[in-house]
Design a protein around this motif. Structure first.
Motif, PDB file in Angstrom:
ATOM      1  N   ALA A  55       0.815  -1.212   0.000  1.00 33.58           N
ATOM      2  CA  ALA A  55       0.000   0.000   0.000  1.00 33.58           C
ATOM      3  C   ALA A  55       0.848   1.262   0.000  1.00 33.58           C
ATOM      4  N   ARG A  56       2.068   1.183   0.513  1.00 37.81           N
ATOM      5  CA  ARG A  56       2.944   2.365   0.584  1.00 37.81           C
ATOM      6  C   ARG A  56       3.657   2.655  -0.725  1.00 37.81           C
ATOM      7  N   TRP A  57       3.650   1.727  -1.636  1.00 37.67           N
ATOM      8  CA  TRP A  57       4.474   1.873  -2.825  1.00 37.67           C
ATOM      9  C   TRP A  57       4.111   3.100  -3.661  1.00 37.67           C
ATOM     10  N   SER A  58       2.831   3.469  -3.693  1.00 37.52           N
ATOM     11  CA  SER A  58       2.434   4.573  -4.571  1.00 37.52           C
ATOM     12  C   SER A  58       3.074   5.890  -4.166  1.00 37.52           C
ATOM     13  N   SER A  59       3.423   6.064  -2.887  1.00 37.49           N
ATOM     14  CA  SER A  59       4.056   7.313  -2.460  1.00 37.49           C
ATOM     15  C   SER A  59       5.540   7.149  -2.163  1.00 37.49           C
ATOM     16  N   LEU A  60       5.949   5.978  -1.671  1.00 39.80           N
ATOM     17  CA  LEU A  60       7.348   5.796  -1.271  1.00 39.80           C
ATOM     18  C   LEU A  60       8.168   5.011  -2.287  1.00 39.80           C
ATOM     19  N   GLY A  61       7.495   4.368  -3.248  1.00 39.24           N
ATOM     20  CA  GLY A  61       8.236   3.549  -4.206  1.00 39.24           C
ATOM     21  C   GLY A  61       8.632   2.212  -3.597  1.00 39.24           C
ATOM     22  N   HIS A  62       9.266   1.405  -4.416  1.00 39.69           N
ATOM     23  CA  HIS A  62       9.703   0.084  -3.984  1.00 39.69           C
ATOM     24  C   HIS A  62      11.043  -0.235  -4.618  1.00 39.69           C
TER      25      HIS A  62
ATOM     26  N   PHE B 228      11.198   1.852   4.691  1.00 41.94           N
ATOM     27  CA  PHE B 228      10.351   1.180   5.655  1.00 41.94           C
ATOM     28  C   PHE B 228      10.297  -0.332   5.440  1.00 41.94           C
ATOM     29  N   GLU B 229      10.937  -0.827   4.417  1.00 42.78           N
ATOM     30  CA  GLU B 229      11.004  -2.265   4.167  1.00 42.78           C
ATOM     31  C   GLU B 229      12.289  -2.793   4.802  1.00 42.78           C
ATOM     32  N   ILE B 230      12.139  -3.566   5.878  1.00 44.39           N
ATOM     33  CA  ILE B 230      13.303  -4.002   6.654  1.00 44.39           C
ATOM     34  C   ILE B 230      13.409  -5.519   6.725  1.00 44.39           C
ATOM     35  N   GLY B 231      12.662  -6.229   5.874  1.00 40.54           N
ATOM     36  CA  GLY B 231      12.761  -7.676   5.855  1.00 40.54           C
ATOM     37  C   GLY B 231      11.927  -8.374   6.902  1.00 40.54           C
ATOM     38  N   ARG B 232      11.065  -7.652   7.582  1.00 42.66           N
ATOM     39  CA  ARG B 232      10.160  -8.211   8.586  1.00 42.66           C
ATOM     40  C   ARG B 232       8.974  -7.272   8.721  1.00 42.66           C
TER      41      ARG B 232
END
Length: 312
Positions: free
Chosen positions: A157-164, A168-172
């Motif tokens: 859900a965060r991808w649209s503003s933060l990208g991928h 905030f993606e820390i593997g858990r």
């Protein structure tokens, strides 16, 4: 669903689920929700969570325009420690911990507040203060806290503003939120797992400065600190408590899917609040292939084709 316009980017996002709006900081949705709930209710909940530091309800609600409610909410003073307490309460399934201290802006009243000192001794080792055992208070039900944890930890859900990928993606599983003040002079990032919470504030020391800050700076610091603090700890998420159900719904209406729904997703609900109405955004129409307009009784059958359109 909410109708969302991102005026800062000049983009119109159309109907979105509250989940999408929350994690991507869509202010139009926040304004609509505050107006539906009532700004006093929203402020009271924020104070109960510890997010806001000074309780001030002097403004007359009825005199405020629709956008004024959001402006009032955004203008309330807050601190990084208070925001950390609010998010920690969510991470602890709605259970707030702290000490009962005099509330700011009040005479004699106490409130559960975060604290940074656990124990104080004098030179003779006599205990002056012992706060090693916190006071606990239930602020939200475990079910409501779970809904927020489930939403704030939704990486897709965060991808649209933060990208991928993003910080905030820390593997858990990690519930996280970034923010930037309207004057772009303060940026913050707060995120948590069931075991750890990290809050970062980045601000401009010069009050006269007009150089905007970058929200990703706070998020990058958050990423580094929480990864360090989680070393050696198992990857854990939040288990759904009793009273939570999962339902297949149509995105973005959140209603039950029909054969015309192009995207079906799983959403979480409190028991008893699941949707019962079928989706009404996506509807089937008969179109005249030659004109691109709706077919009429005069359109020859071989020119009619069926198409699905979103009707807002």
């Amino acid at each position: 669903p909410s109708i969302e316009t991102d005026e800062s980017l000049g983009n119109y996002n159309g109907p979105v689920r509250l989940r999408t709006a929350l994690v991507n900081d869509y202010l139009a949705t926040a304004s609509q929700l505050i107006n539906q709930l009532g700004v006093d209710t929203a402020l009271t909940t924020a104070h109960q969570l510890g997010a806001l530091t000074v309780k001030n309800h002097a403004v007359q609600i009825d005199d405020l325009p629709e956008q004024g409610n959001l402006q009032r909410f955004l203008s309330e003073p807050a601190s990084l420690l208070g925001m950390a307490q609010a998010f920690a309460t969510l991470g602890h399934q709605g259970l707030a911990v702290g000490q009962e201290l005099p509330a700011a802006g009040s005479s004699g009243a106490t409130a559960l507040q975060p604290y940074a000192v656990l124990r104080v001794e004098d030179i003779q080792r006599q205990v002056i203060l012992d706060w090693s055992t916190p006071v606990e208070q239930t602020v939200l039900s475990p079910q409501l806290a779970y809904l927020l944890n489930h939403t704030l930890s939704d990486e897709v859900a965060r991808w649209s503003s933060l990208g991928h990928p993003n910080p905030f993606e820390i593997g858990r599983p990690a519930a996280a939120k970034a923010g930037l003040t309207l004057d772009q002079q303060d940026a913050w990032a707060i995120g948590y797992t069931p075991q750890r919470l990290v809050g970062v504030w980045v601000g401009n020391p010069d009050p006269e400065s007009t150089i905007p800050l970058s929200a990703p700076a706070a998020s990058a610091l958050w990423h580094a600190v929480i990864q360090y603090s989680l070393r050696g700890l198992p990857a854990e998420g939040w288990s759904a408590p009793l009273g939570i159900s999962e339902v297949q719904v149509c995105d973005p209406s959140g209603l039950l899917p029909t054969v015309y729904c192009p995207l079906v997703v799983t959403e979480v609900f409190l028991n008893g609040s699941e949707p019962t109405q079928v989706d009404n955004l996506y509807q089937l129409f008969q179109i005249n292939r030659e004109t691109g307009r709706l077919a009429t009784v005069f359109t020859r059958p071989e020119l009619i084709e069926e198409k699905v359109f979103m009707i807002v």
